[in-house]
Write a protein that holds these residues in place. Structure first.
Motif, PDB file in Angstrom:
ATOM      1  N   GLU A 194       6.043  21.406 -15.282  1.00  7.25           N
ATOM      2  CA  GLU A 194       6.675  20.500 -14.316  1.00  7.25           C
ATOM      3  C   GLU A 194       6.058  19.104 -14.395  1.00  7.25           C
ATOM      4  OE1 GLU A 194       6.084  22.631 -10.692  1.00  7.25           O
ATOM      5  OE2 GLU A 194       8.113  23.485 -10.694  1.00  7.25           O
ATOM      6  N   VAL A 197       7.229  17.424 -17.647  1.00  6.20           N
ATOM      7  CA  VAL A 197       8.631  17.006 -17.546  1.00  6.20           C
ATOM      8  C   VAL A 197       8.744  15.722 -16.722  1.00  6.20           C
ATOM      9  CG1 VAL A 197      10.851  17.608 -16.472  1.00  6.20           C
ATOM     10  CG2 VAL A 197       9.668  19.266 -17.922  1.00  6.20           C
ATOM     11  N   GLU A 202      12.574  10.558 -20.912  1.00  6.11           N
ATOM     12  CA  GLU A 202      13.613  10.920 -21.874  1.00  6.11           C
ATOM     13  C   GLU A 202      13.041  11.226 -23.256  1.00  6.11           C
ATOM     14  OE1 GLU A 202      16.489   7.749 -21.708  1.00  6.11           O
ATOM     15  OE2 GLU A 202      17.466   8.637 -19.953  1.00  6.11           O
ATOM     16  N   LEU A 216      10.674  26.009 -19.003  1.00  2.00           N
ATOM     17  CA  LEU A 216      11.187  24.653 -19.223  1.00  2.00           C
ATOM     18  C   LEU A 216      12.675  24.584 -18.884  1.00  2.00           C
ATOM     19  CD1 LEU A 216      10.984  21.744 -20.244  1.00  2.00           C
ATOM     20  CD2 LEU A 216      11.290  22.621 -22.579  1.00  2.00           C
ATOM     21  N   ARG A 220      14.356  22.237 -15.784  1.00  2.00           N
ATOM     22  CA  ARG A 220      15.473  21.293 -15.967  1.00  2.00           C
ATOM     23  C   ARG A 220      16.616  21.633 -15.011  1.00  2.00           C
ATOM     24  NH1 ARG A 220      13.446  16.908 -18.672  1.00  2.00           N
ATOM     25  NH2 ARG A 220      12.879  17.382 -20.848  1.00  2.00           N
ATOM     26  N   GLU A 221      16.909  22.907 -14.852  1.00  5.30           N
ATOM     27  CA  GLU A 221      17.985  23.319 -13.952  1.00  5.30           C
ATOM     28  C   GLU A 221      17.670  22.904 -12.512  1.00  5.30           C
ATOM     29  OE1 GLU A 221      21.045  25.718 -14.657  1.00  5.30           O
ATOM     30  OE2 GLU A 221      20.666  24.172 -16.181  1.00  5.30           O
ATOM     31  N   ASN A 223      15.766  20.531 -11.500  1.00  4.72           N
ATOM     32  CA  ASN A 223      15.770  19.071 -11.394  1.00  4.72           C
ATOM     33  C   ASN A 223      17.146  18.459 -11.641  1.00  4.72           C
ATOM     34  OD1 ASN A 223      13.024  19.297 -11.035  1.00  4.72           O
ATOM     35  ND2 ASN A 223      12.464  18.548 -13.071  1.00  4.72           N
ATOM     36  N   GLN A 225      18.571  18.185 -14.422  1.00  2.22           N
ATOM     37  CA  GLN A 225      18.420  17.352 -15.616  1.00  2.22           C
ATOM     38  C   GLN A 225      19.161  17.976 -16.799  1.00  2.22           C
ATOM     39  OE1 GLN A 225      14.041  17.461 -15.548  1.00  2.22           O
ATOM     40  NE2 GLN A 225      14.052  15.243 -15.470  1.00  2.22           N
ATOM     41  N   SER A 226      19.468  17.131 -17.744  1.00  2.00           N
ATOM     42  CA  SER A 226      20.105  17.613 -18.966  1.00  2.00           C
ATOM     43  C   SER A 226      19.101  18.386 -19.823  1.00  2.00           C
ATOM     44  CB  SER A 226      20.652  16.421 -19.761  1.00  2.00           C
ATOM     45  OG  SER A 226      21.136  16.854 -21.019  1.00  2.00           O
ATOM     46  N   HIS A 227      19.617  19.352 -20.563  1.00  2.00           N
ATOM     47  CA  HIS A 227      18.793  20.092 -21.523  1.00  2.00           C
ATOM     48  C   HIS A 227      18.798  19.429 -22.907  1.00  2.00           C
ATOM     49  CE1 HIS A 227      18.313  23.406 -18.709  1.00  2.00           C
ATOM     50  NE2 HIS A 227      19.611  23.349 -18.470  1.00  2.00           N
ATOM     51  N   TYR A 229      17.238  17.024 -24.027  1.00  3.89           N
ATOM     52  CA  TYR A 229      15.938  16.518 -24.489  1.00  3.89           C
ATOM     53  C   TYR A 229      15.074  17.614 -25.139  1.00  3.89           C
ATOM     54  CZ  TYR A 229      17.348  13.148 -20.901  1.00  3.89           C
ATOM     55  OH  TYR A 229      18.056  12.259 -20.124  1.00  3.89           O
ATOM     56  N   ASP A 230      15.506  18.855 -25.024  1.00  6.15           N
ATOM     57  CA  ASP A 230      14.629  19.971 -25.362  1.00  6.15           C
ATOM     58  C   ASP A 230      15.140  20.797 -26.530  1.00  6.15           C
ATOM     59  OD1 ASP A 230      13.347  19.170 -22.997  1.00  6.15           O
ATOM     60  OD2 ASP A 230      14.508  20.603 -21.800  1.00  6.15           O
TER      61      ASP A 230
END
Length: 381
Positions: A194, A197, A202, A216, A220-221, A223, A225-227, A229-230
């Protein structure tokens, strides 16, 4: 209904003269590995190897010194690591070093499993056939009497200098209980991820096999946020740092590798490659809980290894070890002025949330999303 007790299996292995075990843990073999720890600990009779090929070589040396048959345990995904030392060392067509393999069968056809296990599960038996390793399958229907017949059959094959394998299906082995394992650290892995992240913005993150990638994904879920970046390295244990290196060479973004201590150990040679190339955008985080947690928590040797010194000796510009959240956040705040490649070892506790799920996207969806993001960023350079 069978379900072979681990104690009975060990009794039969003892009748083959086996008193030495080495390998890499597997969740299908949890009761087997727990029994090993209970009986032998980590000792001259039981070595948890860095990878499966390492285990094969250790077993070969043991046989050369004693003439006694070794036992090598592994998940079927580890067959890839063992192919070369088997065909060029153990095989009866080379040095003829007989060994007994205990193999956890992940991805068994017809049984739901994770995507990284499916293809390996499909080819497991054919790969053993190709290697000329005679095998028998243990499942919930195998009785103690049937196991005795299998072992008696194996005895004659081993006398010819050939190797044999027990392929263990889920739930085929049971024991009275698992060994309780813990370490002295209190910071948990999810807290660390966390924090990373929140600081990585970005940047690109490559996460290692097991619970690290699962956590991870869920962070992201949470937050929203988009996945993109990973890259979630759901298989190919020990190779996330090399994947991250390949990405780092072709992007201006910082690339973070979230590694585990077992994965770091498994293919430690990649650290020397990273250090020799010295990418200026590479941040290597080793989440060290001194265990193969995702497959049962069996210890690694990484409580006795100075990970930062290894990184520095291999050419990293700087490296540090922390075990508290405040110390970690201070390190993260300094990152803009730190010369890279940079390694951060974070000593963490064992364990994860019981509610921890798994990624809901497919590996190909993960790949395509990341590739699109990298392409967009490169266009903006």
């Amino acid at each position: 209904m069978g379900i072979v007790r681990v104690e009975i299996l060990f009794s039969h292995l003892s009748k083959l003269g086996i008193d030495f075990f080495t390998g890499v843990p597997d969740s299908q073999l949890r009761s087997f590995c727990s029994h090993l720890l209970s009986e032998f600990g980590i000792s001259e009779k039981h070595i948890v190897a860095s990878n499966e090929g390492n285990a094969a070589a250790i077993a070969a040396g043991y046989y050369l010194a004693t003439g006694k048959i070794p036992c090598i345990y592994l998940q079927n995904s580890g067959l890839g690591n063992i192919v070369n030392p088997f065909v060029s060392l153990l095989s009866n067509r080379v040095y003829s070093i007989p060994s007994v393999f205990i193999i956890g069968w992940r991805g068994e056809p017809g049984v739901k499993d994770e995507p990284q296990h499916v293809f390996q599960g499909e080819i497991t038996l054919s790969l053993l056939n190709t290697l000329s390793i005679e095998y028998s399958i243990l499942d919930k229907e195998t009785t103690a009497e049937e196991l005795e017949e299998i072992i008696n059959h194996f005895r004659n094959i081993l006398k010819e200098g050939k190797s044999v394998a027990l392929v263990v299906k889920k739930g085929a082995l049971q024991s009275e209980g698992n060994v309780s394992l813990a370490n002295k650290y209190v910071l948990n892995r999810e807290q660390v991820i966390e924090s990373i992240v929140s600081y990585s913005d970005e940047d690109i993150i490559v996460s290692t096999t097991g619970k690290t990638s699962r956590e991870l994904f869920e962070i992201r879920e949470r937050n929203a946020q988009s996945h993109k970046y990973d890259f979630l390295t759901v298989g190919s244990m020990g190779h996330s740092s090399s994947i991250a290196l390949g990405i780092a060479l072709k992007t201006k973004k910082n690339v973070w590798c979230l590694d585990g201590d077992g994965a770091f150990l498994m293919h430690m040679g990649s650290v020397a490659i990273i250090g020799s190339i010295a990418p200026r955008n590479f941040i290597h985080v080793v989440l060290n809980n001194v265990s193969h947690e995702s497959v049962g928590g069996i210890p690694t040797v990484m409580d006795h290894v100075d990970i930062p010194s290894i990184a520095l000796a291999c050419g990293y510009n700087d490296a540090i070890s922390v075990h508290g959240l405040e110390d970690l956040e201070q390190v993260l705040q300094r990152l803009p002025v730190v010369k890279k490649p940079y390694l951060i070892e974070v000593k963490i506790s064992k364990g994860s949330r019981e509610t921890l799920g798994r990624p809901t996207t497919t590996p190909c969806q993960n790949k395509e999303s990341l590739m699109k993001y990298i392409k967009e960023q490169n266009r903006l350079k």
